[in-house]
Design a protein around this motif. Sequence first.
Motif, mmCIF file in Angstrom:
data_model
loop_
_atom_site.group_PDB
_atom_site.id
_atom_site.type_symbol
_atom_site.label_atom_id
_atom_site.label_comp_id
_atom_site.label_asym_id
_atom_site.label_seq_id
_atom_site.Cartn_x
_atom_site.Cartn_y
_atom_site.Cartn_z
ATOM 1 N N GLU A 38 0.835 -1.206 0.000
ATOM 2 C CA GLU A 38 0.000 0.000 0.000
ATOM 3 C C GLU A 38 0.865 1.250 0.000
ATOM 4 O OE1 GLU A 38 -2.816 -0.015 3.154
ATOM 5 O OE2 GLU A 38 -3.893 -1.800 2.422
ATOM 6 N N LEU A 39 1.967 1.232 0.748
ATOM 7 C CA LEU A 39 2.864 2.389 0.764
ATOM 8 C C LEU A 39 3.532 2.573 -0.594
ATOM 9 C CD1 LEU A 39 4.261 4.680 2.267
ATOM 10 C CD2 LEU A 39 5.927 3.019 3.152
ATOM 11 N N ALA A 46 1.827 9.316 -6.296
ATOM 12 C CA ALA A 46 2.166 10.731 -6.097
ATOM 13 C C ALA A 46 3.592 11.025 -6.555
ATOM 14 C CB ALA A 46 2.004 11.094 -4.619
ATOM 15 N N LYS A 47 4.112 10.220 -7.496
ATOM 16 C CA LYS A 47 5.516 10.345 -7.881
ATOM 17 C C LYS A 47 5.852 11.705 -8.490
ATOM 18 C CE LYS A 47 4.842 7.979 -12.323
ATOM 19 N NZ LYS A 47 5.253 6.812 -13.136
ATOM 20 N N ASP A 48 4.897 12.335 -9.152
ATOM 21 C CA ASP A 48 5.170 13.650 -9.736
ATOM 22 C C ASP A 48 5.414 14.692 -8.646
ATOM 23 O OD1 ASP A 48 4.890 12.623 -12.260
ATOM 24 O OD2 ASP A 48 2.788 13.203 -12.473
ATOM 25 N N ALA A 49 4.679 14.580 -7.540
ATOM 26 C CA ALA A 49 4.860 15.520 -6.427
ATOM 27 C C ALA A 49 6.059 15.138 -5.575
ATOM 28 C CB ALA A 49 3.595 15.572 -5.579
ATOM 29 N N ALA A 54 8.889 4.059 -5.804
ATOM 30 C CA ALA A 54 9.185 2.980 -4.859
ATOM 31 C C ALA A 54 9.094 1.638 -5.573
ATOM 32 C CB ALA A 54 8.199 3.026 -3.680
ATOM 33 N N GLY A 55 9.787 0.638 -5.012
ATOM 34 C CA GLY A 55 9.777 -0.691 -5.601
ATOM 35 C C GLY A 55 9.684 -1.784 -4.554
ATOM 36 N N ASN A 56 9.367 -2.985 -5.013
ATOM 37 C CA ASN A 56 9.232 -4.163 -4.153
ATOM 38 C C ASN A 56 10.510 -4.984 -4.282
ATOM 39 O OD1 ASN A 56 8.632 -6.625 -2.961
ATOM 40 N ND2 ASN A 56 6.622 -6.826 -3.915
ATOM 41 N N TYR A 57 11.296 -5.051 -3.219
ATOM 42 C CA TYR A 57 12.561 -5.779 -3.250
ATOM 43 C C TYR A 57 12.403 -7.165 -2.629
ATOM 44 C CZ TYR A 57 14.659 -1.355 -4.568
ATOM 45 O OH TYR A 57 14.972 -0.197 -5.236
ATOM 46 N N ARG A 231 12.901 11.966 -0.858
ATOM 47 C CA ARG A 231 12.584 12.743 0.349
ATOM 48 C C ARG A 231 11.503 11.975 1.084
ATOM 49 N NH1 ARG A 231 11.785 15.978 -3.856
ATOM 50 N NH2 ARG A 231 13.237 17.574 -3.107
ATOM 51 N N PRO A 232 11.541 11.903 2.403
ATOM 52 C CA PRO A 232 10.567 11.097 3.133
ATOM 53 C C PRO A 232 9.139 11.566 2.897
ATOM 54 C CG PRO A 232 12.381 11.766 4.565
ATOM 55 C CD PRO A 232 12.510 12.558 3.302
ATOM 56 N N THR A 233 8.226 10.614 2.837
ATOM 57 C CA THR A 233 6.813 10.960 2.739
ATOM 58 C C THR A 233 6.307 11.390 4.112
ATOM 59 O OG1 THR A 233 6.158 8.678 3.199
ATOM 60 C CG2 THR A 233 6.447 9.285 0.892
ATOM 61 N N LYS A 234 5.256 12.173 4.136
ATOM 62 C CA LYS A 234 4.693 12.633 5.413
ATOM 63 C C LYS A 234 4.175 11.459 6.231
ATOM 64 C CE LYS A 234 3.482 17.297 3.867
ATOM 65 N NZ LYS A 234 2.400 18.282 3.671
#
Length: 322
Positions: A38-39, A46-49, A54-57, A231-234
């Motif tokens: 979900e994250l 929201a990748k443009d903002a 993110a990826g699944n490792y 940059r970290p998400t809120k």
Amino acid sequence: MPLSTQTRENCNSCRCRLQPDGSVRLTCDSNTCIVDLELIASVNSAKDALSWTAGNYSFFWGKTLSHGYRNYLGTAPPSDYAEACETLEVTELPSTFDFTSPADHVIPQNLHQEDCGASYAFSFINLVNFKLLSTNQRAFHGDIPELLNHCGSGCTTGDVLDIHHAAKTGFWPGSGRENICRNLDSCVRFSAAKRLACTDDIKREISTTGPVIAYMNVTRDFFLYQEGIYRPTKISEAANQPNHLHSVVLLGWGDDFWLARNSWGDDSPDAGSAWGTCLSDGGRKRCGFVKLAFGVIDSSYVVTIPVDASDCDHSGEYNESV
């Protein structure tokens, strides 16, 4: 399902349990997992903002977030015995710089921690390898956990300045025993570590003498970084009040980011075992790179470690072709 049935959902164990009403229900543990689908979806929507994806490792799948903090970080706040660098004379700095870009700067193999919670040691060896290969010398390809066990510290949180001291003198601070640490190479000399405390000094150091070690607080979404300017998400910041300190190697900068090398994953993107962004070096893939937005690292304490290999004669002996 019979009551004996057990399954796993990512990092959580699930079991069939008898309910008060006589029914059988599958209930699962409530651990927070490193890989949070979900994250990942939230970040990528929201990748443009956010300016990163993110990826699944696969090597993080099935592991709890607490396991990640314990086994994939491992850097203590730096001790205060690094000498403070005097502010360098003001010189014009380029708007961008990349230590990996010159043709004669070979990119070392990525160092994967693989559940060894001592990122301070991996960032130190990463820095040393970049500097050695840039002068056509042999990189260190030993077993870092074995090196740490030999020195008596093991795969636990530690101070970058302690392993620097061990490489420089042969013994671990506070061990009470001399010569318990094998030097990286007897011909390599290490001078006093220096502390940089402002952005311009960090840039000048990277552009004139090479990579530096930086400290950052890791929030849960950093494990999932794939590409872009991180940059970290809120959401991630709000869920991570404790400090989870980590160290990385800074190699350059752009208009609004630092170029860094992390110590997770290997150099095999096609096998799905690489982390972050990969660069091409002479036809080889070198992975583990990340762009960190200015402000992600603590620019008030960055360490530079002078490495002198002028007495070495290993020209051409290293093998970075694998």
